[in-house]
Design a protein around this motif. Structure first.
Motif, PDB file in Angstrom:
ATOM      1  N   GLU A 277     -34.472 -34.261  19.737  1.00  0.00           N
ATOM      2  CA  GLU A 277     -34.748 -34.530  18.318  1.00  0.00           C
ATOM      3  C   GLU A 277     -36.027 -35.354  18.149  1.00  0.00           C
ATOM      4  O   GLU A 277     -36.753 -35.198  17.178  1.00  0.00           O
ATOM      5  N   ILE A 278     -36.252 -36.236  19.110  1.00  0.00           N
ATOM      6  CA  ILE A 278     -37.415 -37.110  19.018  1.00  0.00           C
ATOM      7  C   ILE A 278     -38.687 -36.294  19.184  1.00  0.00           C
ATOM      8  O   ILE A 278     -39.633 -36.404  18.399  1.00  0.00           O
ATOM      9  N   ALA A 279     -38.697 -35.450  20.204  1.00  0.00           N
ATOM     10  CA  ALA A 279     -39.882 -34.616  20.424  1.00  0.00           C
ATOM     11  C   ALA A 279     -40.081 -33.657  19.251  1.00  0.00           C
ATOM     12  O   ALA A 279     -41.226 -33.342  18.897  1.00  0.00           O
ATOM     13  N   ALA A 280     -38.981 -33.207  18.662  1.00  0.00           N
ATOM     14  CA  ALA A 280     -39.096 -32.252  17.550  1.00  0.00           C
ATOM     15  C   ALA A 280     -39.911 -32.857  16.415  1.00  0.00           C
ATOM     16  O   ALA A 280     -40.830 -32.224  15.885  1.00  0.00           O
ATOM     17  N   ILE A 281     -39.614 -34.088  16.058  1.00  0.00           N
ATOM     18  CA  ILE A 281     -40.391 -34.716  14.969  1.00  0.00           C
ATOM     19  C   ILE A 281     -41.780 -35.094  15.480  1.00  0.00           C
ATOM     20  O   ILE A 281     -42.762 -35.013  14.738  1.00  0.00           O
ATOM     21  N   GLY A 282     -41.875 -35.452  16.753  1.00  0.00           N
ATOM     22  CA  GLY A 282     -43.180 -35.831  17.310  1.00  0.00           C
ATOM     23  C   GLY A 282     -44.169 -34.677  17.261  1.00  0.00           C
ATOM     24  O   GLY A 282     -45.336 -34.857  16.890  1.00  0.00           O
ATOM     25  N   VAL A 283     -43.702 -33.494  17.601  1.00  0.00           N
ATOM     26  CA  VAL A 283     -44.573 -32.316  17.573  1.00  0.00           C
ATOM     27  C   VAL A 283     -44.955 -32.003  16.121  1.00  0.00           C
ATOM     28  O   VAL A 283     -46.119 -31.691  15.830  1.00  0.00           O
ATOM     29  N   ALA A 284     -43.994 -32.124  15.221  1.00  0.00           N
ATOM     30  CA  ALA A 284     -44.298 -31.863  13.807  1.00  0.00           C
ATOM     31  C   ALA A 284     -45.332 -32.860  13.292  1.00  0.00           C
ATOM     32  O   ALA A 284     -46.261 -32.497  12.564  1.00  0.00           O
ATOM     33  N   LEU A 285     -45.182 -34.109  13.692  1.00  0.00           N
ATOM     34  CA  LEU A 285     -46.122 -35.136  13.249  1.00  0.00           C
ATOM     35  C   LEU A 285     -47.516 -34.884  13.827  1.00  0.00           C
ATOM     36  O   LEU A 285     -48.521 -34.947  13.117  1.00  0.00           O
ATOM     37  N   ALA A 304     -30.937 -40.073  13.004  1.00  0.00           N
ATOM     38  CA  ALA A 304     -30.898 -41.366  13.673  1.00  0.00           C
ATOM     39  C   ALA A 304     -31.938 -41.409  14.790  1.00  0.00           C
ATOM     40  O   ALA A 304     -32.676 -42.382  14.931  1.00  0.00           O
ATOM     41  N   LEU A 305     -32.003 -40.335  15.564  1.00  0.00           N
ATOM     42  CA  LEU A 305     -32.947 -40.305  16.680  1.00  0.00           C
ATOM     43  C   LEU A 305     -34.396 -40.254  16.220  1.00  0.00           C
ATOM     44  O   LEU A 305     -35.297 -40.706  16.911  1.00  0.00           O
ATOM     45  N   LYS A 306     -34.639 -39.690  15.083  1.00  0.00           N
ATOM     46  CA  LYS A 306     -36.012 -39.525  14.595  1.00  0.00           C
ATOM     47  C   LYS A 306     -36.552 -40.771  13.899  1.00  0.00           C
ATOM     48  O   LYS A 306     -37.717 -40.795  13.483  1.00  0.00           O
ATOM     49  N   THR A 307     -35.703 -41.789  13.782  1.00  0.00           N
ATOM     50  CA  THR A 307     -36.076 -42.934  12.960  1.00  0.00           C
ATOM     51  C   THR A 307     -37.399 -43.570  13.355  1.00  0.00           C
ATOM     52  O   THR A 307     -38.220 -43.900  12.503  1.00  0.00           O
ATOM     53  N   GLU A 308     -37.626 -43.754  14.645  1.00  0.00           N
ATOM     54  CA  GLU A 308     -38.852 -44.442  15.044  1.00  0.00           C
ATOM     55  C   GLU A 308     -40.086 -43.616  14.676  1.00  0.00           C
ATOM     56  O   GLU A 308     -41.106 -44.154  14.236  1.00  0.00           O
ATOM     57  N   GLY A 328     -20.774 -34.618   7.876  1.00  0.00           N
ATOM     58  CA  GLY A 328     -19.975 -35.837   7.852  1.00  0.00           C
ATOM     59  C   GLY A 328     -20.339 -36.757   9.005  1.00  0.00           C
ATOM     60  O   GLY A 328     -20.502 -36.315  10.131  1.00  0.00           O
ATOM     61  N   GLY A 329     -20.463 -38.049   8.733  1.00  0.00           N
ATOM     62  CA  GLY A 329     -20.794 -39.021   9.772  1.00  0.00           C
ATOM     63  C   GLY A 329     -19.810 -40.159   9.731  1.00  0.00           C
ATOM     64  O   GLY A 329     -18.816 -40.054   9.013  1.00  0.00           O
ATOM     65  N   PRO A 330     -20.034 -41.268  10.406  1.00  0.00           N
ATOM     66  CA  PRO A 330     -21.175 -41.521  11.284  1.00  0.00           C
ATOM     67  C   PRO A 330     -21.021 -40.805  12.628  1.00  0.00           C
ATOM     68  O   PRO A 330     -19.977 -40.196  12.882  1.00  0.00           O
ATOM     69  N   GLY A 341     -23.692 -38.610   3.085  1.00  0.00           N
ATOM     70  CA  GLY A 341     -23.635 -39.922   3.712  1.00  0.00           C
ATOM     71  C   GLY A 341     -24.963 -40.448   4.218  1.00  0.00           C
ATOM     72  O   GLY A 341     -25.029 -41.552   4.748  1.00  0.00           O
ATOM     73  N   ASP A 342     -26.025 -39.659   4.081  1.00  0.00           N
ATOM     74  CA  ASP A 342     -27.305 -40.060   4.684  1.00  0.00           C
ATOM     75  C   ASP A 342     -28.293 -40.615   3.659  1.00  0.00           C
ATOM     76  O   ASP A 342     -29.481 -40.756   3.958  1.00  0.00           O
ATOM     77  N   LEU A 343     -27.810 -40.908   2.461  1.00  0.00           N
ATOM     78  CA  LEU A 343     -28.744 -41.352   1.421  1.00  0.00           C
ATOM     79  C   LEU A 343     -29.410 -42.678   1.783  1.00  0.00           C
ATOM     80  O   LEU A 343     -30.640 -42.784   1.837  1.00  0.00           O
ATOM     81  N   LEU A 344     -28.579 -43.678   2.060  1.00  0.00           N
ATOM     82  CA  LEU A 344     -29.172 -44.999   2.306  1.00  0.00           C
ATOM     83  C   LEU A 344     -29.917 -45.047   3.632  1.00  0.00           C
ATOM     84  O   LEU A 344     -30.942 -45.718   3.742  1.00  0.00           O
ATOM     85  N   SER A 345     -29.409 -44.323   4.635  1.00  0.00           N
ATOM     86  CA  SER A 345     -30.153 -44.338   5.902  1.00  0.00           C
ATOM     87  C   SER A 345     -31.481 -43.610   5.732  1.00  0.00           C
ATOM     88  O   SER A 345     -32.470 -43.966   6.361  1.00  0.00           O
ATOM     89  N   SER A 346     -31.526 -42.595   4.888  1.00  0.00           N
ATOM     90  CA  SER A 346     -32.815 -41.937   4.631  1.00  0.00           C
ATOM     91  C   SER A 346     -33.798 -42.931   4.020  1.00  0.00           C
ATOM     92  O   SER A 346     -34.969 -42.957   4.376  1.00  0.00           O
ATOM     93  N   LEU A 347     -33.302 -43.739   3.108  1.00  0.00           N
ATOM     94  CA  LEU A 347     -34.187 -44.702   2.457  1.00  0.00           C
ATOM     95  C   LEU A 347     -34.552 -45.879   3.348  1.00  0.00           C
ATOM     96  O   LEU A 347     -35.687 -46.341   3.342  1.00  0.00           O
TER      97      LEU A 347
END
Lengths: 613, 325
Positions: A277-285, A304-308, A328-330, A341-347
């Motif tokens: 997941e981390i590399a996925a966002i890294g390549v997109a970025l 969660a993994l993409k947060t950084e 459904g999480g967490p 359930g991801d509204l506040l974590s998105s923000l």
């Protein structure tokens, strides 16, 4: 033969995983849409591919609400259910999904099963249903399909499709055509057997049933398409000009990439399945940084993994779109079920102050169109945009007007001027010009450290404060561009319901019924969760009470253990801090959508309580 | 009215206004410690870019986190200072966006071999056309002397005051076991000529050129790789006409060993020998190179079409036809 007139119905087909209930349902839904009905489907999916059969946990199916008028949500209790075994029926009964007078069609092979336990449980469950008021039709499904197929497990769904075709008076030729298209990749033998099974099912209905339904068909004024939410995100991504989808497999988001993988290259695009997941966002970025519009798509654990990396996108002001198909999480939670359930974590999940745009799709049309909105905002504001969808939208099918598109541009805006610095913020809007490597003549440094306008490291207080302020100004800029949200109903009254995402239709339906009954209730729906649109406080002040309706957790009302300081649901918490109004919530984590009836009951209770006080 | 605030060091540069001189690629004044090997690598890279006459706006230097990851600031090219361990996904994204860019990825040993190890192995498999420099000083420097995956047994660090509990990771063995590996070289900062020659070889290679650059942190690991070079570590130049050519002044700095970098089995056998720290064998030079292994972006771009914006719109409506009702 009785022809029962109805304006809409909720139909479920439920089998063991692998028996093809969803396939039959989607063919039925397509036929239904093509004939001129509206629809909203919800898939009932177990988390495993083929769990131990003949158990409540192995049931897999589809719920189809369809009718003459536009349908905006999954509706209330099921009117008719077709089950392949009694455990699937029990599963739906336990899920409180069935109307008391539900019409049940069930395979009766289990009534004569060699295992006496199965026979007993079959009889018990049917007796219970019957006592509740169900109308039960048993049929020898397995025997009926035997002449047409070697493996009855693979053929029952097509026979059922035929029976339903008769029950709802679907055009048999159209039904056959849709089925043939759905199995176009299969052998001629399978196609022929399916054809015969559908025909036999239809004939069985004609011969054995003394009733059928009649639903008015109204041809659509504009050309319509029917897609599920993940298909809509995929086609919407193409329409928005994205050229790279960088992802890692995760339920329920993966099928966005599946859809793209088949066609994206023809559009000059590509799907990159990264190592994680981390590399996925890294390549997109990285791709966005170098000028190719790219997005990543995931669900809660992936977020969660993409947060950084999201923090990196924020501080480097690299345009980036992250699509979160919420489940459904967490943690692993409920992988195939709906939650908001991801509204506040998105923000707020990104450490430090990380202003970003968060918007949510409420329908499948939104899934398509908001991809363009997301890309435009990301590039124009050099900002991270999180687009929230959910697992019900992901697999549910709806109709929407075929989009009108005349050109799809992928070139991102950028600064060509020689004097540009990579972070030469406009002091008012906070928006800096964008340099693109290899395109811009001027080179520039992009830094994950706090930086100056030239992109060089600055540790001093003033520079840090200034950079934060500029990034925050971009959100203010967007907020000033947003229209106040439209209110369904009067702008003042007793009760205001506020929602976001795919609960929109159910809330609106409940509010309309309540208003029809004379209750002073209105509905406000939010597309933008960050920044929030203007006038929320003014609108809210016009009501005696405000209740947020959403699918995430709040402490259960009335729980004596938490009532001294009950934890609020996510949007309620956000809106309280934003408006300082005493907003309350009706929030549940049932792993399914709200039924309009449940919201209506809540409205009635709230109004009664208001009147009592 | 915008107010323009230009910093002391502006990163901007106009390629037309200057020739391809060394200064042209020099960015900010580096802030590495005195005696740090990073300086030698920076100069070697600047020289190489000048030699190859690559316009500075066609170069992107991507880094992770660590002392070595400050590299992009000190180059006057496009630079992207990323996050710990993630320089390779960013670099891959850059290449997928624009394969024509020259991308140099700079990482440290902790960056690449620890937090970024997963990305490293997969990047080697994808094989994007990157010049990947791992500046390995066997220690975490910027965070002040913690154990790195390559810290040898017996080296005391702040997190292992008695030395590491387990033997170090051997990056050469690991990369030579990775599917798709196309270029592996090793050099050392105290042999600047060799660094230059190795970087040049790596830049000429199409595919992921992995170069491990041995160095010593003057503050936290001055003892790394032996004091003078030869004694403990057994440095050995790999010689071959297809390998890194040795300048005369390097000849007597270490032993020489003939090694054909095009021979995969020989390269695997070679790195196997580096496992035994007691024996001390540290090859310097080109360990392996596979020619004609397509880069990831080559593979991906080969199969995509290039429709015009209008053609795209038409094609999309066509693709939506089956969903029309």
């Amino acid at each position: 033969m009785k022809k029962l007139p109805i304006s809409q119905h909720i139909l479920e087909i439920v089998s063991d995983a692998g028996e093809g209930a969803q396939k039959a349902g989607s063919i039925f839904a397509q036929t239904t849409a093509k004939m001129g009905n509206y629809l909203w489907t919800v898939e009932l999916i177990p988390s495993e591919i083929q769990p131990p059969p003949h158990t409540t946990r192995s049931s897999s199916g589809i719920r189809i609400r369809f009718g003459s008028e536009p349908i905006t949500n999954g509706g209330n209790l099921t009117n008719l259910i077709f089950v392949f075994n009694e455990m699937s029926l029990l599963a739906r009964l336990e899920a409180h999904a069935l109307a008391e007078e539900v019409i049940v069609f069930i395979d009766n092979q289990w009534a004569s099963d060699p295992n006496p336990d199965i026979v007993r449980q079959y009889q018990q469950i049917l007796a219970e249903l019957s006592q509740r008021g169900a109308d039960i039709y048993e049929l020898a499904l397995s025997q009926e399909v035997e002449p047409f197929t070697e493996d009855p497990q693979k053929g029952k769904n097509m026979f059922v499709l035929g029976v339903l075709g008769f029950l709802y008076q679907r055009d048999i030729d159209l039904l056959q055509a849709c089925a043939a298209k759905a199995f176009s990749h299969k052998s001629a033998q399978v196609l022929a057997s399916n054809r015969a099974l559908i025909q036999a099912g239809y004939a069985w209905g004609q011969g054995q049933l003394d009733f059928c339904f009649s639903i008015p068909l109204l041809p659509h004024a504009a050309p319509m398409v029917t897609l599920n939410g993940n298909q809509a995100l995929a086609y919407g991504a193409i329409a928005a000009g994205f050229e790279l989808c960088s992802m890692y497999p995760i339920t329920p988001a993966s099928s966005v990439a599946h859809t793209l993988a088949n066609i994206f290259e023809e559009f000059g695009g590509m799907v990159h399945q990264a190592e994680d997941e981390i590399a996925a966002i890294g390549v997109a970025l990285g791709a966005n940084y170098a000028g190719k519009p790219a997005f990543t798509v995931t669900s809660g654990p992936g977020m969660a993994l993409k947060t950084e990396f999201m923090g990196l996108a924020v501080i480097t002001e690299t345009p980036l779109v992250v699509v979160d198909v919420q489940r459904g999480g967490p943690s692993t939670g409920l992988p195939t079920k709906i939650e908001q359930g991801d509204l506040l974590s998105s923000l707020f999940a990104t450490p430090g102050d990380a202003p970003k745009v968060v918007l949510a799709a409420s329908s499948i049309a939104d899934c398509f169109h908001l991809m363009k909105t997301a890309r435009t905002l990301a590039e124009e504001l050099r900002i991270l945009v999180i687009l929230l969808s959910d697992s019900n939208l992901a697999t549910g099918m709806q109709l929407f007007e075929r989009p009108a598109i005349s050109a799809i541009s992928s070139s991102p805006p950028h600064a060509a001027e020689m004097e540009s610095l990579p972070y030469h913020w406009d002091k008012l809007t906070g928006v800096p010009p964008r340099l693109i490597p290899g395109v811009s003549q001027k080179v520039g440094m992009t830094s994950s450290l706090n930086h100056s306008e030239a992109g060089l490291v600055r540790y001093d207080s003033l520079a840090n404060e200034a950079a934060h302020q500029m990034r925050s100004h971009k959100l203010a800029t967007l907020r000033k561009c947003l229209k106040p949200p439209a209110v369904l109903g009067e702008e003042e009254g007793d009760l205001l319901l506020i929602g976001w995402g795919s609960t929109k239709g159910a809330i609106a339906e409940a509010v309309q019924i309540a208003r029809g009954n004379g209750l002073k209730v209105s509905h406000l729906h939010l597309v933008f969760l960050n920044p929030l649109p203007p006038r929320l406080k003014e609108i809210g002040a016009g009501f005696k009470k405000i209740v947020v309706v959403e699918l995430n957790y709040q402490d259960v009302p009335g729980d004596p253990y938490t009532k001294d300081a009950p934890r609020l649901s996510q949007l309620a918490l956000l809106l309280r801090s934003h408006t300082l109004l005493p907003i309350e919530s009706f929030a549940r984590v049932w792993g399914r959508a709200f039924m309009p009836q449940e919201i209506l009951t809540q409205i009635e209770q709230e109004i009664l309580a208001l009147e009592a006080s | 009215m915008k107010t323009l605030h230009v910093d002391q060091f502006t990163a901007g540069y106009c390629p037309e206004e200057a020739g391809f001189t060394l200064e042209r690629y020099a960015g900010e004044q580096p802030r590495w410690c005195k005696g740090c090997g990073d300086y030698a690598i920076l100069v070697a890279l600047e020289k190489l870019l000048a030699l190859k006459k690559i316009p500075s706006n066609q170069v992107v230097c991507v880094s992770g986190i660590g002392c070595s990851s400050r590299f992009p600031y000190y180059l006057k090219t496009f630079g992207f200072h990323g996050i710990h361990g993630r320089a390779l996904p960013i670099s891959t994204g850059v290449k997928l966006a624009n394969p024509k860019l020259t991308v140099v990825t700079v990482m440290g040993d902790g960056d690449c071999f620890s937090i970024g190890l997963g990305h490293w192995m997969h990047a080697v498999r994808y094989n994007p056309n990157l010049l990947v420099l791992v500046l390995d000083n066997e220690i975490y420097g910027l965070t002040k002397q913690q154990t790195s995956p390559t810290t040898p047994l017996g080296t005391k660090t702040k997190t292992t005051p008695k030395g590491p509990y387990i033997p170090p990771l051997n990056p050469l063995k690991l990369i030579m076991g990775a599917t798709g590996v196309s270029f592996v070289a090793q050099t050392a900062t105290w042999m600047p000529g060799h660094v230059s020659a190795t970087l040049a070889k790596g830049m000429e290679h199409s595919g992921l050129s992995f170069i491990r650059i041995l160095q010593r942190c003057p503050i936290f690991s001055p003892q790394a790789f032996g004091q003078g070079g030869k004694e403990r570590e057994g440095f050995c130049f790999l010689t071959h006409e297809q390998g890194i050519l040795l300048e005369d002044n390097l000849q007597n700095m270490a032993e020489s060993l003939p090694h054909d970098p095009r021979d995969f089995s020989a390269a695997q056998a070679l790195v196997q020998q580096t496992e035994d720290a007691e024996k001390g064998f540290t090859p310097l030079g080109l360990i392996f190179q596979a020619l004609n292994r397509p880069s990831y972006e080559e593979v991906r771009f080969r199969s995509i079409s290039h429709p015009s914006p209008e053609e795209k719109a038409e094609l999309l409506l066509d693709k939506l036809k089956p969903f029309e009702i």
